[in-house]
Design an enzyme around this catalytic site. Structure first.
Site, PDB file in Angstrom:
ATOM      1  N   GLY A 243       0.905  -1.329   0.069  1.00 24.27           N
ATOM      2  CA  GLY A 243      -0.275   0.042  -0.016  1.00 24.27           C
ATOM      3  C   GLY A 243       0.746   1.301  -0.012  1.00 24.27           C
ATOM      4  O   GLY A 243       1.972   1.272  -0.342  1.00 24.27           O
ATOM      5  N   SER A 244       0.312   2.316   0.507  1.00 24.54           N
ATOM      6  CA  SER A 244       0.988   3.645   0.498  1.00 24.54           C
ATOM      7  C   SER A 244       2.103   3.837   1.519  1.00 24.54           C
ATOM      8  O   SER A 244       2.164   2.981   2.462  1.00 24.54           O
ATOM      9  CB  SER A 244       0.101   4.757   0.766  1.00 24.54           C
ATOM     10  N   GLY A 248       2.692   2.184   5.240  1.00 30.90           N
ATOM     11  CA  GLY A 248       3.684   1.271   5.461  1.00 30.90           C
ATOM     12  C   GLY A 248       4.619   1.756   6.611  1.00 30.90           C
ATOM     13  O   GLY A 248       5.379   0.827   7.463  1.00 30.90           O
ATOM     14  N   GLU A 265       5.869  -3.260   0.805  1.00 27.51           N
ATOM     15  CA  GLU A 265       5.567  -3.217  -0.560  1.00 27.51           C
ATOM     16  C   GLU A 265       4.930  -1.735  -0.815  1.00 27.51           C
ATOM     17  O   GLU A 265       3.805  -1.650  -0.910  1.00 27.51           O
ATOM     18  CB  GLU A 265       5.041  -4.194  -1.492  1.00 27.51           C
ATOM     19  N   CYS A 299       1.928   0.698  -8.831  1.00 22.39           N
ATOM     20  CA  CYS A 299       3.136   1.230  -7.894  1.00 22.39           C
ATOM     21  C   CYS A 299       4.429   1.491  -8.736  1.00 22.39           C
ATOM     22  O   CYS A 299       5.226   2.087  -8.698  1.00 22.39           O
ATOM     23  CB  CYS A 299       3.309   0.077  -6.690  1.00 22.39           C
TER      24      CYS A 299
HETATM   25  P1  NAD Z   1      -3.536   2.259   1.167  1.00 22.74           P
HETATM   26  O1  NAD Z   1      -2.073   2.344   1.961  1.00 22.74           O
HETATM   27  O2  NAD Z   1      -4.658   3.189   1.387  1.00 22.74           O
HETATM   28  O3  NAD Z   1      -4.212   0.953   1.725  1.00 22.74           O
HETATM   29  C1  NAD Z   1      -3.630  -0.361   1.470  1.00 22.74           C
HETATM   30  C2  NAD Z   1      -3.905  -1.324   2.536  1.00 22.74           C
HETATM   31  O4  NAD Z   1      -3.623  -1.116   3.788  1.00 22.74           O
HETATM   32  C3  NAD Z   1      -5.629  -1.220   2.688  1.00 22.74           C
HETATM   33  O5  NAD Z   1      -5.911  -2.868   2.794  1.00 22.74           O
HETATM   34  C4  NAD Z   1      -6.020  -0.523   3.953  1.00 22.74           C
HETATM   35  O6  NAD Z   1      -6.883  -0.964   4.778  1.00 22.74           O
HETATM   36  C5  NAD Z   1      -4.771  -1.127   4.611  1.00 22.74           C
HETATM   37  N1  NAD Z   1      -4.213   0.036   5.799  1.00 22.74           N
HETATM   38  C6  NAD Z   1      -4.232   1.411   5.631  1.00 22.74           C
HETATM   39  N2  NAD Z   1      -3.671   2.085   6.829  1.00 22.74           N
HETATM   40  C7  NAD Z   1      -3.313   1.089   7.778  1.00 22.74           C
HETATM   41  C8  NAD Z   1      -2.728   0.566   9.087  1.00 22.74           C
HETATM   42  N3  NAD Z   1      -2.419   1.868   9.763  1.00 22.74           N
HETATM   43  N4  NAD Z   1      -2.518  -0.428   9.649  1.00 22.74           N
HETATM   44  C9  NAD Z   1      -2.924  -1.540   8.832  1.00 22.74           C
HETATM   45  N5  NAD Z   1      -3.485  -1.455   7.699  1.00 22.74           N
HETATM   46  C10 NAD Z   1      -3.762  -0.325   7.098  1.00 22.74           C
HETATM   47  O7  NAD Z   1      -3.130   2.047  -0.160  1.00 22.74           O
HETATM   48  P2  NAD Z   1      -4.051   1.843  -1.379  1.00 22.74           P
HETATM   49  O8  NAD Z   1      -4.854   3.167  -1.777  1.00 22.74           O
HETATM   50  O9  NAD Z   1      -5.253   0.726  -1.491  1.00 22.74           O
HETATM   51  O10 NAD Z   1      -2.992   1.499  -2.711  1.00 22.74           O
HETATM   52  C11 NAD Z   1      -2.368   2.321  -3.425  1.00 22.74           C
HETATM   53  C12 NAD Z   1      -0.743   2.327  -2.915  1.00 22.74           C
HETATM   54  O11 NAD Z   1      -0.132   1.016  -2.793  1.00 22.74           O
HETATM   55  C13 NAD Z   1       0.141   3.187  -3.597  1.00 22.74           C
HETATM   56  O12 NAD Z   1       0.763   3.971  -2.844  1.00 22.74           O
HETATM   57  C14 NAD Z   1       0.889   2.330  -4.284  1.00 22.74           C
HETATM   58  O13 NAD Z   1       2.086   2.422  -4.813  1.00 22.74           O
HETATM   59  C15 NAD Z   1       0.992   0.891  -3.565  1.00 22.74           C
HETATM   60  N6  NAD Z   1       1.284  -0.300  -4.137  1.00 22.74           N
HETATM   61  C16 NAD Z   1       2.441  -0.691  -3.642  1.00 22.74           C
HETATM   62  C17 NAD Z   1       2.793  -1.834  -4.318  1.00 22.74           C
HETATM   63  C18 NAD Z   1       4.198  -2.415  -4.244  1.00 22.74           C
HETATM   64  O14 NAD Z   1       4.433  -3.831  -4.545  1.00 22.74           O
HETATM   65  N7  NAD Z   1       5.295  -1.897  -4.113  1.00 22.74           N
HETATM   66  C19 NAD Z   1       1.709  -2.669  -5.097  1.00 22.74           C
HETATM   67  C20 NAD Z   1       0.697  -2.120  -5.150  1.00 22.74           C
HETATM   68  C21 NAD Z   1       0.352  -0.933  -4.481  1.00 22.74           C
END
Ligand code: NAD
Length: 512
Positions: A243-244, A248, A265, A299
């Site tokens: 995720g973001s 992370g 990631e 990503c």
């Molecule tokens: P996001 O960070 O908003 O959410 C991702 C996940 O994390 C969701 O399931 C969310 O519910 C959970 N989450 C959020 N805050 C949390 C916390 N404090 N504790 C535990 N879980 C939590 O991301 P998004 O908008 O769904 O996805 C887009 C982001 O993901 C972009 O930044 C993208 O670059 C990244 N991404 C990275 C990769 C990689 O492999 N590097 C792959 C896909 C997406």
């Protein structure tokens, strides 16, 4: 015309709306809070899923712990056989699942199918891996001793995934975690619960057919709060979170505070260097697909083009022409190149970034904007745009998850590499050049600081055979191919003495 209802039925979602058909699909039955799955394609609510609560979570953990005790005793090649069957089940459901991915998330149908293909590929990889979880043997310094290392499963692997690869990221983690002998708990993005439920149905069927108890692969539907329960929980041995960077940092801190293992990631800010020695036609395809594919929501999407001054004007005009030909619309219609953003919040963030870019002095050579009316009534369709910028603009340093492409001019390769590396993120990078010296410098220790560095390929996408992930604010984790499996196991060093004396290491004498 795609019949979404038939697809939902095939994936066992429609008849049993919240899909609690097996115990390993978990939801808060006592909890009235629902997650609506809304399609950015047409703005319609597809269905809803119940959110889990704390009690559901605890019950699920106990179930997973119990299942682990048996699953770890199944020989790894036999676990591989289950994963092989899972791959076959995905083959059977590729069209339906790929279409649902496209409809729920908004990526093109081809990319939806591609995502399911990645799941199939990682299953194949994991089947082979199930016979190759190798440890090393070492020569002991003591006579009549043997030393070796072996790899054991960790226990519960918690998978937290993002909306943009709603199914593949889960499979990357699950296929490896399973052959390594772990059990999994998956918390998908709250924006894509239905594709997750569909996946759970597919895998649950395979487990059932093999008489494997529930609890090996678990799905928990919830938002950030469920994610936080997982990250704080010492019973979850590894948290693999995608995720973001904002997420992370929170996850890394919570797991770190209990000295648990995490695999992160996170976001990218990926650039392609277009050298004066580049094949410009090939570069154009890489750059445009990288920037507008999945509407800039990968990503690995290309966010920056660092272009040599001698080809800058020519390449910029090629880009403008190519952007003029892009067809934006329903991603299920294969004639379109660009689908919608995930939701209207993402649209607001796109507009905000454009404003910030202009305020910092960015000059748009292709203007952005939101498309309205008719086929665009969901309010999620935006125009891919291009701005000439400086690398140190605040907005350029930030990952905006939308199709905004930044152009930066350079004079020397050293300068281009410094610009490419001059952002907080370190996921994917590329150079377009036919010059061997440039290519090798870019790949050397003096070159790209990213986890992925390509030559004459764009930044976007990757094959499952390589380790996937990035450095710096991208989190440092590696998933998928190569030896990424090691993150899902614990290493144990074993020394066996078959002598009739007990010599100590380093020649230390201790006589009684
Ligand atoms: P996001 O960070 O908003 O959410 C991702 C996940 O994390 C969701 O399931 C969310 O519910 C959970 N989450 C959020 N805050 C949390 C916390 N404090 N504790 C535990 N879980 C939590 O991301 P998004 O908008 O769904 O996805 C887009 C982001 O993901 C972009 O930044 C993208 O670059 C990244 N991404 C990275 C990769 C990689 O492999 N590097 C792959 C896909 C997406």
């Amino acid at each position: 015309k795609t019949d979404i209802n038939a697809i939902l039925k095939q994936l066992a979602i429609k008849e049993n709306n919240e899909a609690f058909s097996t115990g390993s699909i978990w939801g808060g039955i006592n909890n009235s809070k629902n997650i609506n799955s809304f399609s950015p394609v047409d703005g319609k609510t597809i269905s809803s899923a119940k959110m889990a609560d704390d009690a559901d979570y605890d019950a699920l953990i106990v179930k997973a712990q119990q299942a682990f005790l048996n699953w770890r005793t199944v020989p790894s090649p036999k676990r591989g056989e289950i994963v092989r069957q899972f791959g076959d089940a995905l083959r059977e459901n590729k069209e339906a699942l790929g279409t649902l991915v496209s409809y729920e998330m908004g990526k093109s149908l081809q990319e939806g199918f591609g995502e399911v293909q990645e799941m199939i590929d990682i299953c194949d990889f994991a089947v082979g891996l199930s016979r190759q979880l190798y440890g090393l043997t070492m020569h002991s310094e003591r006579p009549n001793h043997r030393m070796y290392e072996q790899w054991h499963p960790l226990g519960i692997v918690g998978i937290i995934s993002a909306f943009n690869f709603p199914v593949a990221v889960w499979a990357w983690n699950t296929a490896l975690a399973l052959v390594c002998g772990n059990v999994c708990i998956w918390k998908p993005s709250e924006k894509t619960p239905l594709t997750a439920i569909a996946c759970q149905h597919i895998i649950a069927k395979v487990f059932k057919a093999n008489d494997i108890e529930e609890g090996v692969c678990n799905l928990i539907i919830g938002d950030r709060e469920i994610g936080e329960l997982m990250t704080a929980d010492t019973r979850v041995a590894l948290i693999s979170a995608t995720g973001s960077t904002r997420m992370g940092k929170a996850v890394g801190a919570a797991v770190g505070a209990r000295l648990g293992k995490s695999l992160l990631e996170l976001g990218g800010n990926n650039a392609i260097i277009i050298s004066e020695h580049a094949d410009l036609d090939m570069s154009l395809i890489g750059a445009v697909f990288g920037a507008v594919g999945t509407a800039g929501q990968r990503c690995t999407s290309t966010r920056r083009l660092i272009i040599h001054e001698s080809v800058y004007d020519t390449f910029a005009s090629k880009l403008v022409k190519a952007y003029g030909q892009l067809r934006i619309g329903d991603p299920l219609d294969q004639n379109n190149h660009v689908g919608p953003l995930i939701d209207t919040d993402a649209v607001a963030s796109y507009l905000n970034s454009i404003e910030k870019c202009k305020a910092e002095g960015g000059k748009f050579i292709v203007e952005g904007g939101v498309l309205e009316g008719g086929a665009y009534s969901s309010g999620c369709y935006v125009k891919p745009c291009i701005a000439e910028v400086k690398n140190d603009f605040k907005i350029v340093q930030h990952e905006t998850f939308a199709p905004i492409l930044y152009l930066i001019k350079y004079k020397t390769l050293d300068e281009a590499i410094a610009l490419q590396n001059g952002v907080p993120q370190g996921l994917s990078s590329a150079i377009m050049t036919l010059n061997l010296r440039e290519a090798e410098q870019f790949l050397s220790y003096q070159g790209s600081d990213c986890g992925i560095a390509n030559v004459n390929i764009g930044t976007s996408g990757a094959e499952i055979g390589g380790a996937f992930g990035g450095e710096k604010e991208t989190g440092g984790g590696r998933e998928s191919g190569s030896d990424a499996w090691r993150a899902y196991m614990r290493r144990q060093t074993n020394t066996i003495n078959y002598a009739n004396t007990l010599p100590l290491a380093q020649g230390i004498k201790f006589d009684l």
